[in-house]
Design an enzyme around this catalytic site. Structure first.
Site, PDB file in Angstrom:
ATOM      1  N   LYS A   1       6.145 -11.416   7.108  1.00  0.00           N
ATOM      2  CA  LYS A   1       5.660 -12.214   8.250  1.00  0.00           C
ATOM      3  C   LYS A   1       5.086 -11.337   9.348  1.00  0.00           C
ATOM      4  O   LYS A   1       4.462 -11.833  10.270  1.00  0.00           O
ATOM      5  CB  LYS A   1       6.814 -13.047   8.834  1.00  0.00           C
ATOM      6  N   LYS A   2       5.319 -10.028   9.286  1.00  0.00           N
ATOM      7  CA  LYS A   2       4.755  -9.164  10.328  1.00  0.00           C
ATOM      8  C   LYS A   2       3.227  -9.282  10.338  1.00  0.00           C
ATOM      9  O   LYS A   2       2.617  -9.296  11.403  1.00  0.00           O
ATOM     10  CB  LYS A   2       5.155  -7.706  10.133  1.00  0.00           C
ATOM     11  N   ASP A   3       2.631  -9.367   9.151  1.00  0.00           N
ATOM     12  CA  ASP A   3       1.174  -9.546   9.052  1.00  0.00           C
ATOM     13  C   ASP A   3       0.906 -11.046   8.983  1.00  0.00           C
ATOM     14  O   ASP A   3       0.495 -11.569   7.933  1.00  0.00           O
ATOM     15  CB  ASP A   3       0.653  -8.817   7.811  1.00  0.00           C
TER      16      ASP A   3
ATOM     17  N   HIS B   1       9.529  -3.474   3.324  1.00  0.00           N
ATOM     18  CA  HIS B   1       9.019  -3.673   1.966  1.00  0.00           C
ATOM     19  C   HIS B   1      10.172  -3.951   0.992  1.00  0.00           C
ATOM     20  O   HIS B   1      10.049  -4.783   0.098  1.00  0.00           O
ATOM     21  CB  HIS B   1       8.292  -2.410   1.465  1.00  0.00           C
TER      22      HIS B   1
ATOM     23  N   LEU C   1       6.763   3.108   1.596  1.00  0.00           N
ATOM     24  CA  LEU C   1       7.655   1.945   1.729  1.00  0.00           C
ATOM     25  C   LEU C   1       8.787   2.192   2.725  1.00  0.00           C
ATOM     26  O   LEU C   1       9.352   3.279   2.809  1.00  0.00           O
ATOM     27  CB  LEU C   1       8.226   1.606   0.352  1.00  0.00           C
ATOM     28  N   HIS C   2       9.101   1.128   3.458  1.00  0.00           N
ATOM     29  CA  HIS C   2      10.221   1.150   4.403  1.00  0.00           C
ATOM     30  C   HIS C   2      11.119  -0.048   4.116  1.00  0.00           C
ATOM     31  O   HIS C   2      10.852  -0.829   3.179  1.00  0.00           O
ATOM     32  CB  HIS C   2       9.701   1.159   5.846  1.00  0.00           C
ATOM     33  N   ALA C   3      12.139  -0.221   4.949  1.00  0.00           N
ATOM     34  CA  ALA C   3      13.126  -1.283   4.692  1.00  0.00           C
ATOM     35  C   ALA C   3      12.486  -2.671   4.637  1.00  0.00           C
ATOM     36  O   ALA C   3      12.977  -3.556   3.924  1.00  0.00           O
ATOM     37  CB  ALA C   3      14.203  -1.238   5.762  1.00  0.00           C
TER      38      ALA C   3
ATOM     39  N   MET D   1       0.854  -1.195   0.000  1.00  0.00           N
ATOM     40  CA  MET D   1       0.000   0.000   0.000  1.00  0.00           C
ATOM     41  C   MET D   1       0.892   1.249   0.000  1.00  0.00           C
ATOM     42  O   MET D   1       0.428   2.344   0.320  1.00  0.00           O
ATOM     43  CB  MET D   1      -0.933  -0.010   1.209  1.00  0.00           C
TER      44      MET D   1
END
Ligand code: PAF
Length: 284
Positions: A150-152, A33, A29-31, A26
């Site tokens: 894996k966070k979600d 992603h 973006l961060h590290a 979505m």
């Protein structure tokens, strides 16, 4: 890298490609992603990253309107990470019956009971919205593989189940959670935290680490319910509004029993107005 905003352009760009990986996002973006993109790049010659803030997965009182949209910065990061195509569709492109107000998506993926548990309990319809848009993206891109974080964990679980039950020929790869040095899991929603909240936010991860250590120590005689309750209480005492702390069997997401050796400890809690989620897996 091509940035494409229509399905027609996407299809033209994908013509003749037979090793395609999709990374649905979505944006903002961060590290974490970018790790998904790097993993995709190791497996496929053409990496498509979608950036679409999907209205169907947001509840009425959630942060759809305020969700951070940072397309220019995202594209710079994706170029550096080696993405080949950035697909940035409009709402009308993804929802063909959208009338400017109502998505009119009257058909959606019907999910099993696990979608109403954990995060689904406080976000009714969320996972049906996620599964529906992911299925649309799978249909549009027709990738050989797709990468999720894996966070979600619950999202990943549901998507794997959808791919299996719909016989989709798409391999689902999972990338490890990327963390700040404090332990805080990277998330686009971390941007909502004030400076003080950010300093406090690593308590969520610390609590999961502590629960895992206690399970390891007590092994199969651990009382999961009392560990969950104690962890919730610790977080509440530190000022969190706890949604859940849950110890589950990693392969089913059902409440863990003393026989289970493959576990996942999941938590969701609000700090101020920001809802954060995290999880840790462990084997006994
Ligand atoms: O995890 C997310 O960012 C979203 O839920 C996803 C998978 C891109 C679907 O909108």
């Amino acid at each position: 890298m091509q940035t494409l905003d229509s399905i027609a352009k996407l299809h033209r760009a994908l013509e003749g490609q037979n090793s395609v990986a999709l990374v649905p996002t979505m944006g903002n973006l961060h590290a974490g992603h970018l790790d998904l993109v790097k993993l995709a790049k190791q497996q496929a010659t053409c990496v498509v990253v979608s950036i679409f803030v999907n209205p169907l997965q947001f509840g009425a009182n959630e942060d759809l309107a305020n969700y951070p949209r940072t397309l220019a910065a995202d594209c710079e990061k994706l170029q550096a990470a080696g993405a080949d195509i950035v697909f940035v569709p409009s709402v009308a492109e993804m929802y063909p019956d959208f009338d400017g107000q109502d998505l009119k998506q009257s058909i959606s993926v019907q999910l099993p009971a696990v979608a109403n548990d954990l995060c689904g309990a406080s976000r009714p319809g969320h996972f049906a919205g996620v599964a529906t848009v992911v299925l649309k993206l799978f249909n549009l891109v027709q990738p050989q593989l797709a990468v999720f974080g894996k966070k979600d964990y619950q999202q990943l679980f549901i998507i794997r189940e959808m791919v299996k039950q719909f016989n989709l020929a798409i391999a689902i790869l999972a990338a490890d959670t990327v963390r700040e040095p404090s332990g805080l899991a990277m998330s686009s929603r971390n941007g909502y935290l004030s400076r003080t909240e950010k300093a406090q936010a690593s308590q969520l991860h610390a609590e999961l680490v502590s629960v895992c250590a206690q399970i390891k120590q007590q092994s199969h005689s651990a009382n999961f319910l009392s560990l969950e309750q104690a962890a919730s209480l610790n977080l509440q005492r530190q000022g969190w509004q706890v949604d859940y702390v849950a110890i589950r069997a990693a392969s089913t997401l059902q409440a863990a029993s003393a026989q289970d050796s493959d576990l996942v400890v999941l938590a969701a809690a609000k700090l101020g107005t920001t809802r954060l989620i995290d999880n840790l897996s462990l084997k006994l």
